[in-house]
Scaffold this motif. Structure first.
Motif, PDB file in Angstrom:
ATOM      1  N   ARG A 221       7.477   9.992   5.531  1.00  0.00           N
ATOM      2  CA  ARG A 221       7.606   8.565   4.882  1.00  0.00           C
ATOM      3  C   ARG A 221       6.427   8.296   3.900  1.00  0.00           C
ATOM      4  N   LYS A 222       6.638   7.324   3.103  1.00  0.00           N
ATOM      5  CA  LYS A 222       5.936   6.622   2.189  1.00  0.00           C
ATOM      6  C   LYS A 222       5.820   5.405   2.258  1.00  0.00           C
ATOM      7  N   ASP A 223       4.703   4.842   1.820  1.00  0.00           N
ATOM      8  CA  ASP A 223       4.346   3.257   1.879  1.00  0.00           C
ATOM      9  C   ASP A 223       5.628   2.357   1.278  1.00  0.00           C
ATOM     10  N   ILE A 226       9.801   0.930   3.281  1.00  0.00           N
ATOM     11  CA  ILE A 226       9.566  -0.060   4.251  1.00  0.00           C
ATOM     12  C   ILE A 226      10.612   0.058   5.536  1.00  0.00           C
ATOM     13  N   CYS A 293       5.108  -3.405   6.945  1.00  0.00           N
ATOM     14  CA  CYS A 293       5.156  -2.727   5.658  1.00  0.00           C
ATOM     15  C   CYS A 293       3.370  -2.630   5.295  1.00  0.00           C
ATOM     16  N   SER A 294       3.256  -1.232   4.755  1.00  0.00           N
ATOM     17  CA  SER A 294       1.886  -0.817   4.820  1.00  0.00           C
ATOM     18  C   SER A 294       1.406  -0.571   3.211  1.00  0.00           C
ATOM     19  N   MET A 295       2.088  -1.420   2.384  1.00  0.00           N
ATOM     20  CA  MET A 295       1.840  -1.374   0.782  1.00  0.00           C
ATOM     21  C   MET A 295       0.563  -2.036   0.824  1.00  0.00           C
ATOM     22  N   GLU A 296      -0.512  -1.336  -0.004  1.00  0.00           N
ATOM     23  CA  GLU A 296      -1.669  -1.591  -0.052  1.00  0.00           C
ATOM     24  C   GLU A 296      -1.796  -2.630  -1.194  1.00  0.00           C
ATOM     25  N   CYS A 298      -0.760  -5.543  -1.775  1.00  0.00           N
ATOM     26  CA  CYS A 298       0.482  -6.534  -2.283  1.00  0.00           C
ATOM     27  C   CYS A 298       0.197  -7.965  -2.602  1.00  0.00           C
ATOM     28  N   PHE A 305      -0.399  -6.642   7.880  1.00  0.00           N
ATOM     29  CA  PHE A 305       0.493  -5.448   8.517  1.00  0.00           C
ATOM     30  C   PHE A 305      -0.163  -5.223  10.047  1.00  0.00           C
ATOM     31  N   HIS A 308       3.575   0.250  11.692  1.00  0.00           N
ATOM     32  CA  HIS A 308       4.957   0.611  11.625  1.00  0.00           C
ATOM     33  C   HIS A 308       5.940   0.740  12.670  1.00  0.00           C
TER      34      HIS A 308
END
Length: 325
Positions: A221-223, A226, A293-296, A298, A305, A308
């Protein structure tokens, strides 16, 4: 010659030789139990013949009329083989029941047992060869034919034990009784094979395969990924087709979305032992996604956050984003 074609051609040639040997044993002994085994060997020959043709079709490339390829013919081949096995079992049961009431004279059982033992051992070896080749090259037809031969080997083993009991005890009625039991076992084997092939023809989900796909996605899994939902998998012979919805940040442009989808495709094809074609529908994220959602960095985040939501078969196969589940 392709390995799948070579394997089924070997099975076909061996089946013809073993069928002749078993009928030779029947004419030698006039045993119903041996006739049971000989009748099933006819099914082996017919099934292997159709299996050879279905493998030939399955290896043809995609064309205008078959955009998903010809792989589903393998399910039809397995279905036909299962039906033939079940029909042979039914005929065996009725024939043996008749001879249980009106017995016939049998003889030379020792010689017959030797012949059946040899054919059973050969079927055992060829059966394992077909199953291993089928698993290696992802062919349900080879696996089905291999399992059928293993069933035949088990039947032969039971038959030899029965022949020895008849030879020792002199109880002629055991011949038909054993044949009836073997007939019911053959019917059950045909049912199991037919059930699996019907599931494939009806696009029944292979949950074991779906579990593996979801695990591969979760482990890699990638950031920007979602969530994944509405995941479905269909198998066409050796090929696998997956369609699903992935949620990405709504501000990604088409190039970024295409990059992420290509990465998912590459990861799945690297870890799943099938040639896999993916159809991925890209969904934009919504405010409700922010919690998982772990998008930095953003710039549009509306909620912190919190962690997950692990992907599993239950939430990945539902047609809902994870904050709706």
């Amino acid at each position: 010659m392709q390995p799948k074609k070579k394997a089924i051609l070997v099975a076909l040639c061996v089946s013809v030789v073993l069928m002749l040997a078993k009928f030779g044993a029947y004419f030698l002994t006039h045993s119903n139990a041996i006739l049971t085994d000989a009748a099933e060997s006819i099914v082996n020959v017919l099934a292997s013949s159709f299996a050879f043709y279905s493998i030939y079709l399955a290896t043809l490339p995609k064309d205008e009329n078959h955009p998903y390829g010809h792989g589903k013919v393998e399910f039809f081949s397995a279905f036909l083989e299962g039906c033939l096995i079940a029909i042979a079992g039914i005929i065996i049961v009725f024939k043996s029941a008749y001879n249980l009431i009106f017995p016939n004279i049998i003889g030379q059982l020792f010689e017959g047992a030797i012949i059946i033992s040899a054919t059973g051992l050969i079927n055992l070896l060829i059966g394992y060869y077909l199953i291993n080749t089928g698993k290696k090259h992802r062919s349900i037809t080879l696996e089905a034919d291999g399992k059928h031969l293993l069933t035949d080997a088990v039947t032969s083993a039971g038959l030899v034990i029965g022949i020895i009991l008849i030879y020792v005890s002199g109880l002629v009625w055991l011949d038909s009784a054993i044949s009836i039991l073997l007939g019911f076992y053959i019917i059950y084997s045909g049912y199991k094979l037919t059930r699996r092939s019907v599931g494939g023809l009806m696009d029944e989900s292979n949950m074991e395969l779906v579990d593996k796909i979801v695990k591969v996605m979760q482990d890699n899994r990638k950031d920007p990924w979602i969530d994944v939902h509405n995941l479905r998998a269909q198998q066409y012979g050796a090929d696998l087709h997956i369609d699903c919805h992935f949620t990405f940040p709504y501000y990604f442009d088409l190039n970024q979305v295409h990059h992420e989808i290509s990465l998912i495709d590459k990861i799945v094809n690297t870890h799943v032992a099938h040639d896999t074609e993916l159809f991925i529908h890209a969904d934009p994220c919504l405010p409700g996604c922010c919690h998982y959602c772990s998008m930095e960095n953003c710039g549009v985040r509306q909620h912190q956050f919190t962690g997950h939501i692990p992907w599993n078969t239950e939430n990945a196969t539902k047609n809902l984003k994870h904050f709706d589940q």
